[in-house]
Motif scaffolding. Structure first.
Motif, mmCIF file in Angstrom:
data_model
loop_
_atom_site.group_PDB
_atom_site.id
_atom_site.type_symbol
_atom_site.label_atom_id
_atom_site.label_comp_id
_atom_site.label_asym_id
_atom_site.label_seq_id
_atom_site.Cartn_x
_atom_site.Cartn_y
_atom_site.Cartn_z
ATOM 1 N N UNK A 43 48.097 56.307 19.227
ATOM 2 C CA UNK A 43 46.973 56.764 20.315
ATOM 3 C C UNK A 43 46.692 55.757 21.594
ATOM 4 N N UNK A 44 45.783 56.467 22.448
ATOM 5 C CA UNK A 44 45.496 55.760 23.741
ATOM 6 C C UNK A 44 44.342 54.482 23.235
ATOM 7 N N UNK A 45 44.428 53.252 23.571
ATOM 8 C CA UNK A 45 43.705 52.216 23.383
ATOM 9 C C UNK A 45 43.018 52.032 24.796
ATOM 10 N N UNK A 46 41.763 51.956 24.736
ATOM 11 C CA UNK A 46 40.755 51.857 25.823
ATOM 12 C C UNK A 46 40.764 49.890 26.146
ATOM 13 N N UNK A 47 41.217 49.930 27.558
ATOM 14 C CA UNK A 47 41.230 48.575 27.866
ATOM 15 C C UNK A 47 39.772 48.189 27.938
ATOM 16 N N UNK B 127 30.882 30.108 29.750
ATOM 17 C CA UNK B 127 31.973 30.891 30.400
ATOM 18 C C UNK B 127 32.904 31.734 29.337
ATOM 19 N N UNK B 128 32.753 32.996 29.132
ATOM 20 C CA UNK B 128 33.491 33.364 27.963
ATOM 21 C C UNK B 128 34.246 34.671 28.463
ATOM 22 N N UNK B 129 35.582 34.696 28.116
ATOM 23 C CA UNK B 129 36.532 35.644 28.805
ATOM 24 C C UNK B 129 37.229 36.295 27.539
ATOM 25 N N UNK B 130 37.325 37.811 27.278
ATOM 26 C CA UNK B 130 38.418 38.162 26.705
ATOM 27 C C UNK B 130 38.823 39.549 27.092
ATOM 28 N N UNK B 131 40.042 39.786 27.010
ATOM 29 C CA UNK B 131 40.731 41.165 27.363
ATOM 30 C C UNK B 131 41.820 41.362 26.503
ATOM 31 N N UNK B 132 41.853 42.764 26.184
ATOM 32 C CA UNK B 132 42.602 43.449 25.458
ATOM 33 C C UNK B 132 43.127 44.610 26.397
ATOM 34 N N UNK B 133 44.569 44.673 26.355
ATOM 35 C CA UNK B 133 45.030 45.766 27.104
ATOM 36 C C UNK B 133 46.383 46.143 26.237
ATOM 37 N N UNK B 134 46.702 47.481 26.428
ATOM 38 C CA UNK B 134 47.647 48.184 25.584
ATOM 39 C C UNK B 134 48.925 47.606 26.310
ATOM 40 N N UNK B 135 49.815 47.131 25.366
ATOM 41 C CA UNK B 135 51.015 46.635 25.984
ATOM 42 C C UNK B 135 50.925 45.104 26.507
ATOM 43 N N UNK B 136 49.892 44.405 26.262
ATOM 44 C CA UNK B 136 49.749 42.970 26.536
ATOM 45 C C UNK B 136 49.108 42.244 25.512
ATOM 46 N N UNK B 137 49.331 40.882 25.400
ATOM 47 C CA UNK B 137 48.903 40.146 24.320
ATOM 48 C C UNK B 137 47.307 40.031 24.720
ATOM 49 N N UNK B 138 46.265 39.770 23.763
ATOM 50 C CA UNK B 138 44.944 39.779 24.088
ATOM 51 C C UNK B 138 44.833 38.193 24.434
ATOM 52 N N UNK B 139 43.630 38.084 25.312
ATOM 53 C CA UNK B 139 43.409 36.646 25.662
ATOM 54 C C UNK B 139 41.819 36.560 25.454
ATOM 55 N N UNK B 140 41.727 35.261 25.028
ATOM 56 C CA UNK B 140 40.339 34.759 24.785
ATOM 57 C C UNK B 140 40.417 33.448 25.315
ATOM 58 N N UNK B 141 39.342 33.141 26.142
ATOM 59 C CA UNK B 141 39.116 31.744 26.637
ATOM 60 C C UNK B 141 37.595 31.446 26.829
#
Length: 189
Positions: A48-52, A96-110
Protein backbone atom coordinates in the motif's frame (compact mmCIF):
# COMPACT_ATOMS: atom_id res chain seq x y z
CA UNK A 1 -36.79 -32.98 -17.33
CA UNK A 2 -38.08 -29.56 -18.28
CA UNK A 3 -35.99 -26.79 -19.81
CA UNK A 4 -36.19 -24.67 -16.63
CA UNK A 5 -34.94 -27.52 -14.45
CA UNK A 6 -32.06 -28.17 -16.88
CA UNK A 7 -31.03 -24.49 -16.74
CA UNK A 8 -31.22 -24.53 -12.92
CA UNK A 9 -29.07 -27.70 -12.82
CA UNK A 10 -26.44 -26.11 -15.11
CA UNK A 11 -26.42 -22.93 -12.97
CA UNK A 12 -25.89 -24.99 -9.76
CA UNK A 13 -23.06 -26.96 -11.37
CA UNK A 14 -21.39 -23.74 -12.58
CA UNK A 15 -21.67 -22.17 -9.10
CA UNK A 16 -20.20 -25.30 -7.49
CA UNK A 17 -17.28 -25.31 -9.97
CA UNK A 18 -16.59 -21.62 -9.30
CA UNK A 19 -16.62 -22.26 -5.54
CA UNK A 20 -14.17 -25.15 -5.89
CA UNK A 21 -11.89 -23.02 -8.06
CA UNK A 22 -11.92 -20.25 -5.43
CA UNK A 23 -11.07 -22.75 -2.68
CA UNK A 24 -8.25 -24.14 -4.81
CA UNK A 25 -6.86 -20.62 -5.28
CA UNK A 26 -6.88 -20.10 -1.51
CA UNK A 27 -4.52 -23.03 -1.09
CA UNK A 28 -1.97 -21.15 -3.22
CA UNK A 29 -2.02 -18.06 -0.93
CA UNK A 30 0.73 -17.68 1.72
CA UNK A 31 -0.23 -19.15 5.09
CA UNK A 32 -1.30 -16.15 7.19
CA UNK A 33 -4.25 -14.44 8.79
CA UNK A 34 -6.75 -13.16 6.22
CA UNK A 35 -6.44 -9.54 7.36
CA UNK A 36 -2.71 -9.69 8.09
CA UNK A 37 -0.43 -6.77 7.31
CA UNK A 38 3.14 -7.98 7.57
CA UNK A 39 5.99 -5.63 6.92
CA UNK A 40 5.17 -3.45 3.93
CA UNK A 41 2.71 -5.79 2.23
CA UNK A 42 -0.94 -6.69 2.78
CA UNK A 43 -1.68 -10.41 2.40
CA UNK A 44 1.94 -10.74 1.30
CA UNK A 45 0.99 -9.47 -2.16
CA UNK A 46 0.04 -5.78 -2.26
CA UNK A 47 2.22 -2.91 -1.12
CA UNK A 48 0.00 0.00 0.00
CA UNK A 49 0.91 3.67 -0.36
CA UNK A 50 2.31 5.13 2.86
CA UNK A 51 1.77 8.81 3.58
CA UNK A 52 4.95 10.81 4.16
CA UNK A 53 4.97 12.20 7.69
CA UNK A 54 7.30 15.08 8.54
CA UNK A 55 7.02 16.69 11.96
CA UNK A 56 9.13 19.28 13.71
CA UNK A 57 12.23 21.28 12.99
CA UNK A 58 15.12 20.09 10.85
CA UNK A 59 18.26 21.21 12.68
CA UNK A 60 21.52 20.46 10.90
CA UNK A 61 25.11 20.37 12.11
CA UNK A 62 25.82 23.73 10.43
CA UNK A 63 22.91 25.37 12.26
CA UNK A 64 23.92 23.97 15.66
CA UNK A 65 27.48 25.25 15.19
CA UNK A 66 26.02 28.78 15.28
CA UNK A 67 24.36 28.22 18.68
CA UNK A 68 26.56 28.97 21.73
CA UNK A 69 25.82 29.32 25.42
CA UNK A 70 25.26 32.91 26.45
CA UNK A 71 23.13 33.73 23.38
CA UNK A 72 19.75 35.40 23.84
CA UNK A 73 16.46 33.68 22.94
CA UNK A 74 16.11 35.88 19.86
CA UNK A 75 19.61 34.98 18.64
CA UNK A 76 18.87 31.27 19.08
CA UNK A 77 15.55 31.67 17.25
CA UNK A 78 17.34 33.38 14.34
CA UNK A 79 19.96 30.61 14.16
CA UNK A 80 17.77 27.49 14.31
CA UNK A 81 14.16 28.70 14.27
CA UNK A 82 11.34 28.53 16.78
CA UNK A 83 11.11 25.46 18.99
CA UNK A 84 8.49 22.83 18.30
CA UNK A 85 7.68 22.56 22.01
CA UNK A 86 7.69 25.18 24.74
CA UNK A 87 6.57 23.79 28.08
CA UNK A 88 4.13 25.97 30.02
CA UNK A 89 5.50 24.66 33.31
CA UNK A 90 9.15 24.96 32.25
CA UNK A 91 9.44 28.32 30.49
CA UNK A 92 13.23 28.04 30.56
CA UNK A 93 13.34 24.98 28.25
CA UNK A 94 12.97 24.75 24.47
CA UNK A 95 12.63 21.39 22.72
CA UNK A 96 13.40 20.95 19.04
CA UNK A 97 11.95 17.61 17.92
CA UNK A 98 12.16 16.23 14.40
CA UNK A 99 10.70 13.02 12.98
CA UNK A 100 10.32 11.88 9.39
CA UNK A 101 8.97 8.69 7.88
CA UNK A 102 9.17 8.26 4.13
CA UNK A 103 8.50 5.21 2.06
CA UNK A 104 11.79 3.80 0.89
CA UNK A 105 13.91 5.66 3.50
CA UNK A 106 14.83 4.85 7.09
CA UNK A 107 12.79 6.77 9.70
CA UNK A 108 14.64 9.57 11.49
CA UNK A 109 14.07 10.90 15.03
CA UNK A 110 16.07 13.69 16.67
CA UNK A 111 15.62 15.77 19.81
CA UNK A 112 17.51 18.89 20.88
CA UNK A 113 16.91 20.51 24.25
CA UNK A 114 18.02 24.05 25.10
CA UNK A 115 17.86 25.45 28.63
CA UNK A 116 17.73 29.17 29.41
CA UNK A 117 18.33 31.19 32.56
CA UNK A 118 16.16 34.21 32.01
CA UNK A 119 17.03 35.38 28.49
CA UNK A 120 20.44 33.64 28.18
CA UNK A 121 21.12 30.16 26.88
CA UNK A 122 22.88 28.11 29.58
CA UNK A 123 22.74 24.47 28.41
CA UNK A 124 22.66 22.68 25.06
CA UNK A 125 21.68 19.00 24.80
CA UNK A 126 22.00 17.80 21.20
CA UNK A 127 22.92 14.45 19.67
CA UNK A 128 26.48 14.11 18.39
CA UNK A 129 25.33 12.60 15.12
CA UNK A 130 23.40 15.57 13.70
CA UNK A 131 23.63 15.39 9.91
CA UNK A 132 25.04 18.11 7.71
CA UNK A 133 22.65 19.60 5.17
CA UNK A 134 24.02 17.38 2.39
CA UNK A 135 23.81 14.26 4.58
CA UNK A 136 20.22 15.06 5.53
CA UNK A 137 19.17 15.52 1.90
CA UNK A 138 20.92 12.28 0.92
CA UNK A 139 19.19 10.43 3.79
CA UNK A 140 15.69 11.45 2.72
CA UNK A 141 16.25 11.22 -1.03
CA UNK A 142 14.27 8.21 -2.23
CA UNK A 143 14.84 8.79 -5.93
CA UNK A 144 17.12 6.12 -7.24
CA UNK A 145 19.40 8.18 -9.48
CA UNK A 146 21.56 6.07 -11.73
CA UNK A 147 25.27 6.37 -11.13
CA UNK A 148 25.72 6.67 -14.89
CA UNK A 149 23.77 9.94 -15.01
CA UNK A 150 25.10 12.37 -17.59
CA UNK A 151 27.50 15.06 -16.44
CA UNK A 152 25.79 18.46 -16.43
CA UNK A 153 28.79 20.83 -16.34
CA UNK A 154 32.07 21.13 -18.22
CA UNK A 155 35.37 21.73 -16.54
CA UNK A 156 37.47 24.74 -17.52
CA UNK A 157 39.88 22.47 -19.44
CA UNK A 158 36.99 20.96 -21.43
CA UNK A 159 35.71 24.45 -22.31
CA UNK A 160 39.16 25.51 -23.55
CA UNK A 161 39.40 22.36 -25.70
CA UNK A 162 36.24 23.28 -27.61
CA UNK A 163 36.71 24.77 -31.10
CA UNK A 164 35.92 28.47 -31.37
CA UNK A 165 32.43 29.29 -32.62
CA UNK A 166 32.11 29.86 -36.36
CA UNK A 167 30.93 33.36 -37.22
CA UNK A 168 28.33 33.48 -39.94
CA UNK A 169 28.23 36.20 -42.53
CA UNK A 170 25.82 38.97 -41.74
CA UNK A 171 22.44 38.21 -43.23
CA UNK A 172 20.77 40.73 -45.49
CA UNK A 173 18.32 42.79 -43.51
CA UNK A 174 14.69 41.92 -44.01
CA UNK A 175 12.53 44.69 -45.50
CA UNK A 176 10.32 46.60 -43.16
CA UNK A 177 6.60 46.51 -43.77
CA UNK A 178 4.56 44.26 -46.05
CA UNK A 179 6.10 42.72 -49.14
CA UNK A 180 3.72 42.11 -52.07
CA UNK A 181 4.27 39.71 -54.92
CA UNK A 182 1.03 40.72 -56.58
CA UNK A 183 -0.53 43.99 -57.70
CA UNK A 184 -2.78 45.71 -55.24
CA UNK A 185 -6.48 44.83 -55.41
CA UNK A 186 -7.47 48.37 -56.36
CA UNK A 187 -5.51 48.14 -59.63
CA UNK A 188 -7.48 45.14 -60.88
CA UNK A 189 -10.40 46.24 -62.97
Amino acid sequence: MSLNSQIAFIARCTAAAAGLAALGACSQMPKMDVFSVSGDKVLGLVQPYRVEIVQGNVVTKEQMEQVKTGMSRNQVREAIGSPLLTDVFHDNRWDYVFTIRRQGAAPQNRRIQLTFDGEQLTKIEAPDDLPSEKEFIAAIDTTKVKKDAPKMEMTEEERKALPPPVRQAAATPEPMGPVRDYPPLEARR
